[in-house]
Scaffold this active site. Structure first.
Site, PDB file in Angstrom:
ATOM      1  N   TYR A  24     -13.667  36.670 106.326  1.00 46.90           N
ATOM      2  CA  TYR A  24     -13.030  35.438 105.854  1.00 46.90           C
ATOM      3  C   TYR A  24     -13.753  34.202 106.390  1.00 46.90           C
ATOM      4  O   TYR A  24     -14.027  33.256 105.645  1.00 46.90           O
ATOM      5  CB  TYR A  24     -11.569  35.434 106.299  1.00 46.90           C
ATOM      6  N   LYS A  63     -15.726  31.306 104.179  1.00 47.13           N
ATOM      7  CA  LYS A  63     -15.360  29.892 104.246  1.00 47.13           C
ATOM      8  C   LYS A  63     -16.516  29.041 104.767  1.00 47.13           C
ATOM      9  O   LYS A  63     -16.739  27.922 104.289  1.00 47.13           O
ATOM     10  CB  LYS A  63     -14.120  29.710 105.131  1.00 47.13           C
TER      11      LYS A  63
END
Length: 254
Positions: free
Chosen positions: A160, A164
């Protein structure tokens, strides 16, 4: 100030906590929305809520477009579908995202692949597809929803955080390519926001989170919505390639 009258916006992940808050905020300033998500029933329900609470802009009703962003064929069809239904696209909000948390040594290949495909690759494809109509119109606003963990990292979220952080770099590159055509591209990085997901935490867990935030509390969806309205506005035309952190001071990033 910050009126979005006459603008058309596509918001992905629109029926989720942060996505719905962004959609409500954009619609509240006069934008017409294409609401996208993978669950058609939830989208339809949220569209009805939006019409009831905010109403329709002068240039047409809000619409919903079901799309599974893990399916590249559906992703490639989303911008054309938006253009067909709205007649144009002024604002693209890449908000949809998933988590598949695990420690690095235990993370499965599919957990990595799924997060990168939906959180990063789908955003790339939508940015690429939106570039041509925005360049033709000589106006556009791309807002990519990243996360504080894209800057700080977070244990158990290597996939994740990588997605990002990659989204931030991708946004900066895109911003440089299209700035001369009146298009901006920025990131909006929420910290801990009160959503159904955080509401499921027990009091002890919530207290531990709040203790890490100088503001002493989690943010609200409206805080993210207000920031999105600013970045989408005509007044923000000289702001591009930036990341706006909305986290109550949890991570003060220069």
């Amino acid at each position: 100030m910050f009126s979005l009258q006459g603008m058309n916006a596509l918001v992905t992940g629109a029926s989720g906590g942060i996505g719905s808050a962004i959609a409500i905020a954009l619609a509240g300033q006069g934008a017409r929305l294409a609401l996208s998500g993978s669950n058609g029933d939830k989208l339809r329900s949220f569209r009805e809520q939006l019409m009831s609470e905010v109403g329709s802009p002068d240039h047409g009703d809000h619409v919903e477009i079901t799309c599974d962003l893990s399916d590249t064929v559906q992703v490639e069809e989303l911008i054309p579908a938006t253009l067909d239904t709205l007649g144009g696209i002024d604002i693209l909000v890449n908000n949809a995202g998933i988590t598949r948390d695990n420690l690095a040594m235990r993370m499965k290949d599919e957990e990595w692949d799924q997060v990168i495909a939906l959180n990063l690759e789908a955003a790339f494809r939508l940015m690429r597809a939106s570039a041509r109509p925005m360049m033709k119109a000589r106006f556009g606003r791309v807002i990519n929803i990243t996360s504080v963990v894209g800057t700080t990292g977070n244990p158990g979220q290597m996939n994740y955080a990588a997605a990002k952080a990659g989204l931030t770099g991708m946004t900066k590159s895109f911003a440089q390519e299209v700035a001369s055509r009146g298009i901006t591209a920025n990131c909006l990085a929420p910290g801990f926001i009160r959503t159904a997901m955080t509401a499921a935490l027990d009091e002890k867990q919530q207290a531990a989170i709040n203790a890490r935030i100088p503001a002493g509390k989690m943010g609200e969806g409206a805080d993210i919505g207000a920031a999105a309205v600013y970045l989408a506005s005509r007044e923000a035309g000289y702001v591009t390639g930036q990341t706006l952190h909305v986290n109550g001071g949890m991570a003060m990033i220069g």
